[in-house]
Scaffold this motif. Structure first.
Motif, PDB file in Angstrom:
ATOM      1  N   HIS A  25     -29.727 -38.353  -1.591  1.00  0.00           N
ATOM      2  CA  HIS A  25     -28.534 -38.327  -0.738  1.00  0.00           C
ATOM      3  C   HIS A  25     -28.243 -39.727  -0.188  1.00  0.00           C
ATOM      4  O   HIS A  25     -27.091 -40.173  -0.154  1.00  0.00           O
ATOM      5  CB  HIS A  25     -28.744 -37.375   0.445  1.00  0.00           C
ATOM      6  CG  HIS A  25     -28.497 -35.933   0.138  1.00  0.00           C
ATOM      7  ND1 HIS A  25     -27.365 -35.483  -0.490  1.00  0.00           N
ATOM      8  CD2 HIS A  25     -29.235 -34.823   0.416  1.00  0.00           C
ATOM      9  CE1 HIS A  25     -27.411 -34.162  -0.590  1.00  0.00           C
ATOM     10  NE2 HIS A  25     -28.542 -33.738  -0.061  1.00  0.00           N
ATOM     11  N   TYR A  61     -30.152 -32.228  -5.788  1.00  0.00           N
ATOM     12  CA  TYR A  61     -31.070 -31.296  -6.445  1.00  0.00           C
ATOM     13  C   TYR A  61     -31.413 -31.743  -7.854  1.00  0.00           C
ATOM     14  O   TYR A  61     -32.563 -31.604  -8.305  1.00  0.00           O
ATOM     15  CB  TYR A  61     -30.472 -29.882  -6.461  1.00  0.00           C
ATOM     16  CG  TYR A  61     -30.696 -29.131  -5.175  1.00  0.00           C
ATOM     17  CD1 TYR A  61     -31.964 -28.672  -4.814  1.00  0.00           C
ATOM     18  CD2 TYR A  61     -29.646 -28.892  -4.294  1.00  0.00           C
ATOM     19  CE1 TYR A  61     -32.177 -27.995  -3.636  1.00  0.00           C
ATOM     20  CE2 TYR A  61     -29.847 -28.210  -3.103  1.00  0.00           C
ATOM     21  CZ  TYR A  61     -31.115 -27.766  -2.776  1.00  0.00           C
ATOM     22  OH  TYR A  61     -31.324 -27.102  -1.593  1.00  0.00           O
ATOM     23  N   GLU A  84     -24.758 -31.994  -3.207  1.00  0.00           N
ATOM     24  CA  GLU A  84     -25.964 -31.207  -3.460  1.00  0.00           C
ATOM     25  C   GLU A  84     -26.314 -31.117  -4.941  1.00  0.00           C
ATOM     26  O   GLU A  84     -27.495 -31.075  -5.303  1.00  0.00           O
ATOM     27  CB  GLU A  84     -25.821 -29.815  -2.850  1.00  0.00           C
ATOM     28  CG  GLU A  84     -25.727 -29.809  -1.331  1.00  0.00           C
ATOM     29  CD  GLU A  84     -26.890 -30.503  -0.647  1.00  0.00           C
ATOM     30  OE1 GLU A  84     -28.003 -30.522  -1.223  1.00  0.00           O
ATOM     31  OE2 GLU A  84     -26.709 -31.031   0.462  1.00  0.00           O
ATOM     32  N   TYR A 111     -24.519 -24.653   3.214  1.00  0.00           N
ATOM     33  CA  TYR A 111     -23.733 -24.956   2.022  1.00  0.00           C
ATOM     34  C   TYR A 111     -22.437 -24.165   1.951  1.00  0.00           C
ATOM     35  O   TYR A 111     -21.622 -24.399   1.055  1.00  0.00           O
ATOM     36  CB  TYR A 111     -24.556 -24.700   0.762  1.00  0.00           C
ATOM     37  CG  TYR A 111     -25.840 -25.504   0.680  1.00  0.00           C
ATOM     38  CD1 TYR A 111     -25.924 -26.798   1.186  1.00  0.00           C
ATOM     39  CD2 TYR A 111     -26.972 -24.967   0.090  1.00  0.00           C
ATOM     40  CE1 TYR A 111     -27.094 -27.535   1.100  1.00  0.00           C
ATOM     41  CE2 TYR A 111     -28.155 -25.696   0.002  1.00  0.00           C
ATOM     42  CZ  TYR A 111     -28.212 -26.973   0.507  1.00  0.00           C
ATOM     43  OH  TYR A 111     -29.369 -27.695   0.416  1.00  0.00           O
ATOM     44  N   TRP A 165     -27.631 -31.926   6.564  1.00  0.00           N
ATOM     45  CA  TRP A 165     -27.919 -31.513   5.190  1.00  0.00           C
ATOM     46  C   TRP A 165     -29.306 -30.933   5.108  1.00  0.00           C
ATOM     47  O   TRP A 165     -30.263 -31.561   5.531  1.00  0.00           O
ATOM     48  CB  TRP A 165     -27.795 -32.680   4.217  1.00  0.00           C
ATOM     49  CG  TRP A 165     -26.392 -33.001   4.045  1.00  0.00           C
ATOM     50  CD1 TRP A 165     -25.519 -32.466   3.158  1.00  0.00           C
ATOM     51  CD2 TRP A 165     -25.642 -33.890   4.855  1.00  0.00           C
ATOM     52  NE1 TRP A 165     -24.281 -32.981   3.365  1.00  0.00           N
ATOM     53  CE2 TRP A 165     -24.320 -33.855   4.396  1.00  0.00           C
ATOM     54  CE3 TRP A 165     -25.944 -34.704   5.927  1.00  0.00           C
ATOM     55  CZ2 TRP A 165     -23.320 -34.602   4.946  1.00  0.00           C
ATOM     56  CZ3 TRP A 165     -24.952 -35.457   6.488  1.00  0.00           C
ATOM     57  CH2 TRP A 165     -23.663 -35.397   6.000  1.00  0.00           C
ATOM     58  N   GLY A 208     -32.370 -25.461  -6.664  1.00  0.00           N
ATOM     59  CA  GLY A 208     -30.935 -25.500  -6.431  1.00  0.00           C
ATOM     60  C   GLY A 208     -30.115 -24.666  -7.381  1.00  0.00           C
ATOM     61  O   GLY A 208     -28.904 -24.497  -7.191  1.00  0.00           O
ATOM     62  N   ALA A 214     -32.313 -29.136   2.749  1.00  0.00           N
ATOM     63  CA  ALA A 214     -32.839 -28.781   1.440  1.00  0.00           C
ATOM     64  C   ALA A 214     -33.424 -27.385   1.502  1.00  0.00           C
ATOM     65  O   ALA A 214     -33.530 -26.786   2.554  1.00  0.00           O
ATOM     66  CB  ALA A 214     -33.915 -29.793   1.026  1.00  0.00           C
ATOM     67  N   CYS A 250     -19.643 -30.925  -0.489  1.00  0.00           N
ATOM     68  CA  CYS A 250     -20.983 -30.345  -0.527  1.00  0.00           C
ATOM     69  C   CYS A 250     -21.426 -30.119  -1.963  1.00  0.00           C
ATOM     70  O   CYS A 250     -22.575 -30.391  -2.318  1.00  0.00           O
ATOM     71  CB  CYS A 250     -20.991 -29.031   0.257  1.00  0.00           C
ATOM     72  SG  CYS A 250     -22.586 -28.198   0.292  1.00  0.00           S
ATOM     73  N   HIS A 269     -35.392 -35.749  -2.533  1.00  0.00           N
ATOM     74  CA  HIS A 269     -34.094 -35.075  -2.404  1.00  0.00           C
ATOM     75  C   HIS A 269     -33.231 -35.806  -1.372  1.00  0.00           C
ATOM     76  O   HIS A 269     -32.059 -36.124  -1.620  1.00  0.00           O
ATOM     77  CB  HIS A 269     -34.307 -33.627  -1.987  1.00  0.00           C
ATOM     78  CG  HIS A 269     -33.045 -32.832  -1.809  1.00  0.00           C
ATOM     79  ND1 HIS A 269     -32.658 -31.850  -2.686  1.00  0.00           N
ATOM     80  CD2 HIS A 269     -32.073 -32.872  -0.850  1.00  0.00           C
ATOM     81  CE1 HIS A 269     -31.511 -31.323  -2.287  1.00  0.00           C
ATOM     82  NE2 HIS A 269     -31.139 -31.926  -1.163  1.00  0.00           N
TER      83      HIS A 269
END
Length: 533
Positions: A403, A453, A449, A434, A14, A472, A16, A445, A399
């Motif tokens: 998760h 975000y 996400e 993504y 993952w 995001g 950012a 996803c 961030h």
């Protein structure tokens, strides 16, 4: 996605939003340790050792000191070891964990050598690069060495502070004078502080500065461990939430101070060119009574980044545990965080906590880095390239912790297909991590996400104020949906409540929100229709 992020992306899945790349300060390679070297300017690279020193705390040397000072008593006193100086060579993560569960505090360099260039790590030249190096420890004399783990006993030691019989004071021996004499007989008089031993163990405060927070005033670096040692005399203590520490062990020479990022809140920050469960940053030699250390962006970059990640993670986790974070679960315990210095992408793979990866595929693309997987699996990685300010580091860290909170709720049932989606999108479809809306399993996803975000923006705003950030917002998913709901009473805790492992796409999210909060149906429908969902 920049190609520099390829290795950590494939490894950790993952990513950012990459931060801008700026040049960080590089210290020269001639930063040698002296008693007057400012700790802020010390190198944080590899330790360079000088000559082997004779340890004044071995049973043999303490016995010689007693004989020199008390010749009439020498024959009547037989010292029993209080400590064992040993080294271990664990072959994998499991053996490391076994030793740490037994309370072993490791250092990766020998404790009876002069340090001519201080640093954060050491690798024995006789150990192949890429393999775990010898790990040194001072153990209680009754320590039971676990079977199957390679070790060597280097010395049996006597430290009077650790002997209850000497603390009783009925043996007629001045143990401070014995310690001083042992330093003299072993050629270490220059290291000894003549006069009275420090009246208490080292104590002080570790603080960090976030220029844009708290008016730029330093605040406590909570939960980190301060280690001090002089030869094999070692001590350690965690800082409290305000950054204060106090060690119980007293020192008669200037101890070497180290900051270990094994946090009391339940996470470790590791990996700094060596394989290590938790990174250590040197603070150089300091006063035996203790001292304060203020960390800011003018200090060494690695020390600042590690400390900022630690501060952000400590704040996030303690808010979850103590303040409730409005119902957001804390990340799982024993969280392992890696820092990558040459890339600007971050991730939350949760590998250590059981996320499954096709090792054949990963190995093909990782090359030599695949070897890391056999040692210490990370949960979170932070890409530190270009992260110059506390704000830069804060948003990346929260961030990924968002998760990790999500993982605490949904587990590997959600995370495994999430991992497969990201890996497939990047490697086999030639797309960003993504992927694209409409790809198979893109819903995992999208949900993951959107949440991360949104939390990044929300917590950043709570800390720094001003307008709500929109990180995001330019991707195909829409964290703005959660921000819109938050502003209208469906707060982060209420959003988190619906993020179960069966919420695997946007339509299921909408249905779960409507069934959970029917009184907010008009608002929920309005925002989903606004974004075409």
């Amino acid at each position: 996605m920049k190609k520099t992020a390829l290795i950590p992306l494939i490894l950790c899945l993952w990513v950012a939003v990459p931060t801008a790349c700026n040049k960080s300060e590089v210290l020269s390679n001639d930063t040698y340790i002296t008693d007057d070297t400012p700790w802020q300017r010390l190198s944080h690279e590899k330790i360079e050792l000088g000559d082997k020193l004779e340890d004044p705390y071995t049973v043999e040397n303490v016995t010689k000191a007693i004989e020199a000072l008390y010749p009439t008593k020498a024959g009547r006193i037989t010292l029993k070891p209080t400590d064992i100086y040993a080294r271990f060579l664990p072959k994998d993560d499991k053996e490391f964990e076994t030793l740490m569960e037994l309370g072993v505090e490791f250092m990766d360099h020998p404790l009876d050598y002069a340090i001519i260039k201080d640093g954060d790590y050491y690798h024995d030249p006789e150990i192949e690069e890429g393999d775990v190096t010898w790990q040194y420890a001072v153990l209680p004399e009754d320590f039971i060495f676990p079977e199957g783990i390679k070790f060597e006993i280097l010395d049996y030691c006597y430290i009077s502070d650790n002997d209850p019989s000497t603390r009783a004071g009925d043996d007629g021996i001045d143990w401070d004078k014995v310690e001083e004499k042992a330093f003299e007989l072993t050629g270490n008089s220059a290291l000894y502080i003549h006069g009275t031993k420090a009246s208490s163990g080292p104590q002080g405060r570790i603080t960090i500065v976030d220029d844009e927070y708290n008016g730029g005033k330093p605040f406590g670096l909570g939960g980190v461990k301060v280690l001090c040692n002089s030869f094999v005399k070692c001590g350690g203590a965690y800082t409290d939430r305000d950054g204060y520490y106090k060690l119980s062990k007293k020192f008669s020479s200037k101890p070497r101070y180290m900051l270990t990022f094994k946090n009391k809140a339940g996470f470790k920050i590791g990996y700094n060119l060596i394989l290590s469960t938790a990174s250590t940053s040197t603070l150089g030699k300091g006063a035996a009574e203790g001292q304060d250390f203020q960390i800011d962006k003018t200090c060494n970059h690695k020390l600042f980044v590690r400390s900022a990640i630690s501060a952000a993670a400590y704040d996030y986790i303690m808010r979850c545990k103590e303040d409730g974070m409005d119902g957001v679960a804390a990340p799982p315990g024993s969280l392992r965080i890696w820092v990558f210095w040459s890339i600007n992408a971050s991730s939350a793979s949760m590998l250590k906590h059981g996320t499954l990866i096709d090792n054949t595929v990963v190995g093909k693309y990782l090359g030599v880095f695949a070897e890391l997987l056999k040692w210490f699996l990370p949960d979170i990685t932070i890409g530190a390239k270009g992260a110059e300010t506390f704000q830069d580091i804060y948003k990346e860290t929260v961030h990924e912790l968002a998760h990790a909170s999500h993982f605490s709720k949904v587990g590997t049932k959600f995370w495994d297909p999430y991992a497969k989606y990201v890996l497939t999108s990047f490697i086999f479809r030639g797309r960003e991590a993504y992927g694209n809306e409409g790809d198979n399993n893109c819903g995992y996803c999208e949900i993951g996400e959107m949440w991360a975000y949104y939390m990044q923006n929300k917590l950043f705003n709570e800390r720094y104020g001003g307008e709500m950030p929109v990180a995001g917002a330019n991707f195909w998913f829409h964290p703005q949906i959660f921000s819109f709901l938050d502003e209208r009473g469906i707060t982060k805790g209420k959003i988190f409540k619906v993020l179960d492992n069966d919420v695997t796409d946007i339509s299921k999210l909408r249905s779960k929100l409507l069934s959970t909060y029917p009184d907010k149906s008009e608002i929920i429908n309005q925002v989903f229709e606004r974004y075409g969902k």
